[in-house]
Scaffold this active site. Structure first.
Site, mmCIF file in Angstrom:
data_model
loop_
_atom_site.group_PDB
_atom_site.id
_atom_site.type_symbol
_atom_site.label_atom_id
_atom_site.label_comp_id
_atom_site.label_asym_id
_atom_site.label_seq_id
_atom_site.Cartn_x
_atom_site.Cartn_y
_atom_site.Cartn_z
ATOM 1 N N GLN A 90 -5.270 -1.750 9.511
ATOM 2 C CA GLN A 90 -5.062 -3.050 8.870
ATOM 3 C C GLN A 90 -5.681 -4.159 9.722
ATOM 4 O OE1 GLN A 90 -3.782 -3.490 5.804
ATOM 5 N NE2 GLN A 90 -4.076 -5.689 5.932
ATOM 6 N N LYS A 94 0.844 -1.200 0.000
ATOM 7 C CA LYS A 94 0.000 0.000 0.000
ATOM 8 C C LYS A 94 0.881 1.252 0.000
ATOM 9 C CE LYS A 94 -3.815 -2.409 2.191
ATOM 10 N NZ LYS A 94 -4.525 -2.810 3.405
ATOM 11 N N ASP A 112 -11.554 2.532 3.832
ATOM 12 C CA ASP A 112 -11.874 1.107 3.734
ATOM 13 C C ASP A 112 -13.382 0.883 3.568
ATOM 14 O OD1 ASP A 112 -10.005 -0.949 3.705
ATOM 15 O OD2 ASP A 112 -9.522 -0.722 5.829
HETATM 16 N N1 GUN Z 1 -7.131 -7.146 5.656
HETATM 17 C C1 GUN Z 1 -7.467 -7.881 4.556
HETATM 18 N N2 GUN Z 1 -8.146 -7.120 3.672
HETATM 19 C C2 GUN Z 1 -8.233 -5.884 4.205
HETATM 20 C C3 GUN Z 1 -8.807 -4.658 3.760
HETATM 21 O O1 GUN Z 1 -9.395 -4.541 2.688
HETATM 22 N N3 GUN Z 1 -8.677 -3.612 4.615
HETATM 23 C C4 GUN Z 1 -8.050 -3.707 5.814
HETATM 24 N N4 GUN Z 1 -8.000 -2.626 6.572
HETATM 25 N N5 GUN Z 1 -7.513 -4.820 6.252
HETATM 26 C C5 GUN Z 1 -7.592 -5.908 5.454
#
Ligand code: GUN
Length: 282
Positions: free
Chosen positions: A97, A53, A120
């Site tokens: 996350q 990211k 998100d």
């Molecule tokens: N862990 C796995 N997929 C995601 C996601 O799309 N967002 C976040 N914040 N954590 C994740």
């Protein structure tokens, strides 16, 4: 014949280029979109995702910051950090996350994120927007948003089609069902307690699979010509594979490969959501 593969990697690269151009325009007005990722603990998969990211942000000119907290951080310490980020005008997007350590209630934490910074799309306000047909006003979770973009850019219109979603997670299953419904598909959500799963799958014109079980969906469950979207990322004997078995390639009309299908779209949509958050903050 065999299915036409949907090139998520290529489509995601196109989107990243579009985002890069948009960020350049914002930077001309001295606006620098900013994303802060909060990572609690040292889960190796999460660390890898967070690094990807950050790299993607850097490539398009989004300022990114990672707040790393130890695995024994308390829920109230984490919430305190989120409240600081909510107040920081340079932070347009906040992403916590997942998964969080077991002693932390993830839902309670996600509810503390300012919905206007919730890139998100997991805050109940954004979930509510999505299910009331106002997805354009809020934020849509990145993986489902990416799937809809794959369909659009491949020229597949869900209107009137039977869409079957296998998996009912808050991250993928439920939000993709809402988006397909908004696009006028007839939507069925299947899950671990569904009876006659194979029969549901055989009726699907669009089959979206997000169950996290390697090669779970078999080729003879696929309606000939169906669009098959494989959200799974599983590691088996060191190699990546999806939730859909290779045998689906014969029957399907379109198929997303793993890797290189849905995966790259998630980060591309995160970049888009972050730029949208920055623009809305103006
Ligand atoms: N862990 C796995 N997929 C995601 C996601 O799309 N967002 C976040 N914040 N954590 C994740």
């Amino acid at each position: 014949m065999g299915a036409q593969l949907i090139d998520g990697k290529g489509i995601a690269a196109e989107i990243r280029q579009e985002v890069k151009e948009e960020v350049a325009k914002l930077r001309e007005q001295n606006i620098v979109p900013g994303l802060t990722v909060v990572l609690v603990g040292d889960d190796p998969a999460s660390q890898t995702y967070v690094r990807s990211k950050q790299r993607a942000c850097g490539e398009v000119g989004i300022r990114s910051d990672v707040k790393k907290l130890p695995g024994d951080t308390s829920q109230s310490q984490l919430i305190e950090l989120i409240e600081e980020l909510n107040q920081d005008p340079e932070v347009h997007g906040i992403l916590v996350q997942l998964p969080l350590p077991k002693h932390i209630d993830a839902d309670a934490v996600l509810r503390k994120i300012d919905p206007t910074k919730d890139v998100d799309g997991f805050h109940p306000t954004n979930v509510g927007c999505l299910w009331t047909g106002l997805s354009h006003q809020g934020f849509v979770p990145c993986t489902p948003a990416g799937i809809m973009e794959l369909l659009r850019r491949t020229g597949i219109n869900p209107q009137g089609l039977n869409a079957v979603v296998v998996g009912r997670s808050n991250i993928v299953g439920k939000p993709i069902a809402a988006l397909l419904l908004e696009a006028n598909a007839t939507v069925t959500i299947c899950h671990s307690r569904t009876q006659n799963l194979e029969e549901h799958c055989r009726r699907a014109d669009i089959l979206v699979v997000a169950v996290g079980q390697p090669r779970f969906i078999q080729g003879d469950w696929i309606k000939p010509g169906a669009v098959v979207i494989d959200v799974g990322i599983n590691r088996v004997d060191g190699a990546l594979c999806g939730d859909v078995d290779e045998s689906a390639r014969e029957a399907a009309g379109y198929l997303t490969p793993v890797p290189g299908g849905v995966g790259p779209m998630t980060i591309a949509e995160l970049l888009k959501n972050t730029v949208m958050a920055a623009k809305r903050a103006l």
